[in-house]
Write an enzyme that holds these catalytic residues in place. Structure first.
Site, PDB file in Angstrom:
ATOM      1  N   ASP A  58       0.910  -1.382  -0.096  1.00 50.17           N
ATOM      2  CA  ASP A  58      -0.120  -0.081   0.022  1.00 50.17           C
ATOM      3  C   ASP A  58       0.808   1.485  -0.037  1.00 50.17           C
ATOM      4  O   ASP A  58       1.968   1.188   0.482  1.00 50.17           O
ATOM      5  CB  ASP A  58      -0.829  -0.171   1.213  1.00 50.17           C
ATOM      6  CG  ASP A  58      -2.083  -1.052   1.132  1.00 50.17           C
ATOM      7  OD1 ASP A  58      -2.202  -1.640   0.328  1.00 50.17           O
ATOM      8  OD2 ASP A  58      -3.039  -0.810   1.877  1.00 50.17           O
ATOM      9  N   HIS A 197       3.465  -2.273   2.865  1.00 50.44           N
ATOM     10  CA  HIS A 197       3.573  -1.025   2.765  1.00 50.44           C
ATOM     11  C   HIS A 197       4.889  -0.812   1.812  1.00 50.44           C
ATOM     12  O   HIS A 197       5.810  -1.198   2.175  1.00 50.44           O
ATOM     13  CB  HIS A 197       3.424  -0.081   3.637  1.00 50.44           C
ATOM     14  CG  HIS A 197       1.874  -0.063   4.631  1.00 50.44           C
ATOM     15  ND1 HIS A 197       1.751  -1.226   5.339  1.00 50.44           N
ATOM     16  CD2 HIS A 197       1.004   0.610   4.505  1.00 50.44           C
ATOM     17  CE1 HIS A 197       0.537  -1.183   5.925  1.00 50.44           C
ATOM     18  NE2 HIS A 197      -0.041  -0.121   5.315  1.00 50.44           N
TER      19      HIS A 197
END
Length: 247
Positions: A58, A197
């Site tokens: 992400d 992430h």
């Protein structure tokens, strides 16, 4: 193959092309060109009957994305990158690199605001498609905040809402490489969607150092790695990029 084997090469027959000589070949791998979402509003995981998982990343693309792509390429694993429109605007080449590596690009809103509008989702998709050549069919709500109207807005943009069932906690100050890896291996199940992430201006050290250990650990348990579209059964089309496209 020269097509002379009636059965699979290796079953008493070996195809060679050119016959008996050395040859030079150009190998180009197919990449995702389009997808159509499977019916359903929200997904936290895929089917539980096959040992496949989706690694998802992400908030990028960012300075950390090239190293993550290098790990995925070296480990022969694919991922799904839920990208911010503003990050794509700053790093359009990285969005295309993700697709060329064999991974999938997906929508994480323009600026990571909670409960983005339909316009926000559409603009993000336009930006991702312009940079990567692939229009997302998966949306991940910022912070995991979702309600029925947002899921409907995503569906209106031809996207499913995709959450996760394994949070690596690579984003928390209290985690370490050891806890990220151990927690992921302990919690992963067939069909899991794993959250990691790559966003931000600083290098994502924990993510980068944990990722190869997670891949090796899960692969040792019999897992394989697919994109979110493959995990959920989305209708996918593929294309072979031209050599000039960086492949």
């Amino acid at each position: 193959s020269d097509g002379s084997c009636e059965s699979a090469p290796g079953d008493g027959c070996v195809d060679r092309l050119p016959e008996g000589e050395a040859g030079s070949f150009e190998i180009r791998s197919p990449v995702l060109s389009s997808c159509r979402r499977v019916e359903g509003a929200q997904f936290r995981y895929g089917q539980r009957d096959q040992k496949t998982v989706a690694l998802t990343v992400d908030d990028g693309p960012s300075v950390s994305t090239p190293e993550i792509l290098e790990i995925l390429d070296r480990k022969r694993a694919d991922g799904t990158f839920f990208m911010l429109g503003v990050a794509v605007e700053m790093n359009p080449g990285l969005a295309r690199q993700i697709v060329l590596q064999g991974s999938e690009v997906a929508n994480h809103s323009m600026k990571h605001d909670s409960f983005p509008t339909s316009l926000d989702l559409d603009q993000t998709n336009d930006m991702v498609e312009e940079a990567s050549g692939f229009r997302p069919c998966s949306f991940r709500p910022p912070y995991g905040n979702v309600d029925a109207p947002l899921a409907r807005r995503a569906a209106g943009e031809d996207m499913n809402t995709v959450l996760w069932d394994v949070d690596t906690e690579d984003w928390t100050d209290g985690s370490s490489v050891e806890t990220v890896v151990a927690g992921t291996l302990a919690n992963a199940q067939p069909g899991s969607i794993i959250l990691m992430h790559d966003g931000g201006d600083a290098r994502r050290d924990k993510t980068i150092e944990s990722l190869p250990l997670i891949i090796d650990g899960l692969r040792a348990e019999g897992y394989s790695f697919v994109t979110v579209s493959e995990l959920l059964g989305n209708e996918i089309e593929w294309t072979v990029p031209e050599p000039s496209d960086g492949s």
